[in-house]
Design a protein around this motif. Sequence first.
Motif, PDB file in Angstrom:
ATOM      1  N   ALA A  68      13.132  -2.535  -2.222  1.00 38.86           N
ATOM      2  CA  ALA A  68      11.898  -2.072  -1.576  1.00 38.86           C
ATOM      3  C   ALA A  68      12.175  -0.886  -0.651  1.00 38.86           C
ATOM      4  CB  ALA A  68      11.272  -3.219  -0.787  1.00 38.86           C
ATOM      5  N   ILE A  69      13.280  -0.939   0.082  1.00 33.26           N
ATOM      6  CA  ILE A  69      13.629   0.163   0.986  1.00 33.26           C
ATOM      7  C   ILE A  69      14.002   1.408   0.187  1.00 33.26           C
ATOM      8  CG2 ILE A  69      15.340   0.947   2.670  1.00 33.26           C
ATOM      9  CD1 ILE A  69      15.357  -1.900   3.769  1.00 33.26           C
ATOM     10  N   GLY A  70      14.698   1.201  -0.931  1.00 32.18           N
ATOM     11  CA  GLY A  70      15.008   2.334  -1.800  1.00 32.18           C
ATOM     12  C   GLY A  70      13.739   3.013  -2.291  1.00 32.18           C
ATOM     13  N   GLY A  71      12.734   2.201  -2.623  1.00 32.19           N
ATOM     14  CA  GLY A  71      11.441   2.756  -3.018  1.00 32.19           C
ATOM     15  C   GLY A  71      10.768   3.503  -1.882  1.00 32.19           C
ATOM     16  N   THR A  72      10.952   2.996  -0.660  1.00 34.24           N
ATOM     17  CA  THR A  72      10.390   3.678   0.511  1.00 34.24           C
ATOM     18  C   THR A  72      11.043   5.046   0.698  1.00 34.24           C
ATOM     19  OG1 THR A  72      10.051   1.518   1.560  1.00 34.24           O
ATOM     20  CG2 THR A  72       9.877   3.473   2.965  1.00 34.24           C
ATOM     21  N   PHE A  73      12.363   5.102   0.525  1.00 34.49           N
ATOM     22  CA  PHE A  73      13.056   6.386   0.598  1.00 34.49           C
ATOM     23  C   PHE A  73      12.518   7.363  -0.448  1.00 34.49           C
ATOM     24  CE2 PHE A  73      17.150   4.491   2.535  1.00 34.49           C
ATOM     25  CZ  PHE A  73      16.657   4.738   3.808  1.00 34.49           C
ATOM     26  N   ALA A  74      12.353   6.847  -1.662  1.00 33.83           N
ATOM     27  CA  ALA A  74      11.843   7.699  -2.742  1.00 33.83           C
ATOM     28  C   ALA A  74      10.444   8.209  -2.423  1.00 33.83           C
ATOM     29  CB  ALA A  74      11.845   6.927  -4.062  1.00 33.83           C
ATOM     30  N   GLY A  75       9.616   7.342  -1.825  1.00 26.31           N
ATOM     31  CA  GLY A  75       8.262   7.747  -1.459  1.00 26.31           C
ATOM     32  C   GLY A  75       8.260   8.800  -0.366  1.00 26.31           C
ATOM     33  N   LEU A  76       9.124   8.620   0.633  1.00 25.27           N
ATOM     34  CA  LEU A  76       9.215   9.608   1.709  1.00 25.27           C
ATOM     35  C   LEU A  76       9.707  10.956   1.176  1.00 25.27           C
ATOM     36  CD1 LEU A  76      10.766   7.382   4.544  1.00 25.27           C
ATOM     37  CD2 LEU A  76       8.403   8.188   4.375  1.00 25.27           C
ATOM     38  N   TYR A  77      10.608  10.899   0.211  1.00 32.74           N
ATOM     39  CA  TYR A  77      11.094  12.139  -0.411  1.00 32.74           C
ATOM     40  C   TYR A  77       9.964  12.833  -1.173  1.00 32.74           C
ATOM     41  CZ  TYR A  77      13.949  15.291  -3.228  1.00 32.74           C
ATOM     42  OH  TYR A  77      14.489  16.411  -3.826  1.00 32.74           O
TER      43      TYR A  77
ATOM     44  N   ILE B  39       2.520   3.261 -12.052  1.00 30.30           N
ATOM     45  CA  ILE B  39       2.218   1.836 -11.956  1.00 30.30           C
ATOM     46  C   ILE B  39       3.465   0.969 -12.026  1.00 30.30           C
ATOM     47  CG2 ILE B  39       1.787   1.660 -14.438  1.00 30.30           C
ATOM     48  CD1 ILE B  39      -0.006  -0.270 -11.605  1.00 30.30           C
ATOM     49  N   ILE B  40       4.449   1.350 -12.849  1.00 29.44           N
ATOM     50  CA  ILE B  40       5.666   0.538 -12.994  1.00 29.44           C
ATOM     51  C   ILE B  40       6.485   0.583 -11.699  1.00 29.44           C
ATOM     52  CG2 ILE B  40       7.845   0.266 -14.221  1.00 29.44           C
ATOM     53  CD1 ILE B  40       6.469   1.314 -16.723  1.00 29.44           C
ATOM     54  N   SER B  41       6.724   1.775 -11.187  1.00 27.27           N
ATOM     55  CA  SER B  41       7.479   1.916  -9.943  1.00 27.27           C
ATOM     56  C   SER B  41       6.764   1.211  -8.789  1.00 27.27           C
ATOM     57  CB  SER B  41       7.679   3.392  -9.609  1.00 27.27           C
ATOM     58  OG  SER B  41       8.408   4.057 -10.626  1.00 27.27           O
ATOM     59  N   ARG B  42       5.442   1.339  -8.787  1.00 24.92           N
ATOM     60  CA  ARG B  42       4.646   0.704  -7.742  1.00 24.92           C
ATOM     61  C   ARG B  42       4.840  -0.808  -7.753  1.00 24.92           C
ATOM     62  NH1 ARG B  42      -1.446   1.987  -8.502  1.00 24.92           N
ATOM     63  NH2 ARG B  42      -0.481   4.009  -8.975  1.00 24.92           N
ATOM     64  N   ARG B  43       4.784  -1.397  -8.935  1.00 20.95           N
ATOM     65  CA  ARG B  43       4.926  -2.853  -9.055  1.00 20.95           C
ATOM     66  C   ARG B  43       6.331  -3.311  -8.653  1.00 20.95           C
ATOM     67  NH1 ARG B  43       0.325  -2.760  -8.694  1.00 20.95           N
ATOM     68  NH2 ARG B  43      -1.263  -3.333 -10.241  1.00 20.95           N
ATOM     69  N   ILE B  44       7.344  -2.540  -9.002  1.00 23.56           N
ATOM     70  CA  ILE B  44       8.721  -2.906  -8.644  1.00 23.56           C
ATOM     71  C   ILE B  44       8.881  -2.972  -7.131  1.00 23.56           C
ATOM     72  CG2 ILE B  44      11.121  -2.125  -8.646  1.00 23.56           C
ATOM     73  CD1 ILE B  44      10.637  -1.008 -11.449  1.00 23.56           C
ATOM     74  N   ILE B  45       8.352  -1.969  -6.434  1.00 23.50           N
ATOM     75  CA  ILE B  45       8.448  -1.932  -4.976  1.00 23.50           C
ATOM     76  C   ILE B  45       7.627  -3.059  -4.357  1.00 23.50           C
ATOM     77  CG2 ILE B  45       7.974  -0.564  -2.906  1.00 23.50           C
ATOM     78  CD1 ILE B  45       8.389   1.935  -4.676  1.00 23.50           C
TER      79      ILE B  45
ATOM     80  N   PHE C   2       0.803  -1.227   0.000  1.00 23.63           N
ATOM     81  CA  PHE C   2       0.000   0.000   0.000  1.00 23.63           C
ATOM     82  C   PHE C   2       0.837   1.279   0.000  1.00 23.63           C
ATOM     83  CE2 PHE C   2       0.258  -0.217   4.732  1.00 23.63           C
ATOM     84  CZ  PHE C   2       0.576   1.100   5.002  1.00 23.63           C
ATOM     85  N   PHE C   3       2.070   1.231   0.528  1.00 22.64           N
ATOM     86  CA  PHE C   3       2.853   2.469   0.608  1.00 22.64           C
ATOM     87  C   PHE C   3       3.099   3.103  -0.757  1.00 22.64           C
ATOM     88  CE2 PHE C   3       6.903   4.786   0.584  1.00 22.64           C
ATOM     89  CZ  PHE C   3       6.598   5.790   1.499  1.00 22.64           C
TER      90      PHE C   3
END
Length: 210
Positions: A138-147, A99-105, A90-91
């Motif tokens: 996945a954590i890299g994606g979390t960092f990107a989302g927080l940014y 959609i592509i970035s979402r699926r990768i994470i 969900f994050f």
Amino acid sequence: MSPQPPEKKYRLLFPAFGAIIFCILYLVAAWRYPGGSQTDAKSTGFSWKQNYWCNLLNETAINGQPNSSRTVAMIAMLVLAITLIYFWYFFPQQAGFNIISRRIIQVSGAAAMLTGLFMSGESHDMIINLASLFGLVAIGGTFAGLYKLKWKSLLWFGVLNLVLVGLNNYLYYNVELRYYLPVVQKITFFSFLLWISLISVKLYRSSQEQ
């Protein structure tokens, strides 16, 4: 951040509840552990200074007795896997990824946790390395989302967690300092779960303000 229907906003808190349940199960499993550690094979019970999480997952305790903590520890691992798979599902949606970035994470997070379920086998190190590789994405994606969300304090807290992970690896491969690894591992566990929980609470509060 994507809006949530009022009746579904509470689901954003699921990872925080999952983290609490995991910690409770961790304590129960530690309490049931017969004994033995890498530094003292004849010790009794679980040592917070000397035992590792994976000791609770083995079929036989280090002191040679049947490991009565294994069932609870396996349930705890399953709870942790479901918790983080859900978080990384969900994050990316809440952070507004395409959609592509979402699926990768989402796929990387699920792969990391499903791979980690097999860490109690003979290929422990290989499983850990593979799960860490998926988890790093996945954590890299979390960092990107927080940014993207401009949540700087949580972003820096995530950086602290990465430093702790790096310290774990350094101690693991440095035999002279490995004595300190069990304690650092537990601090890293708590810090990471606290980070995920705080992100979930922040998402929930933000959804309440919309």
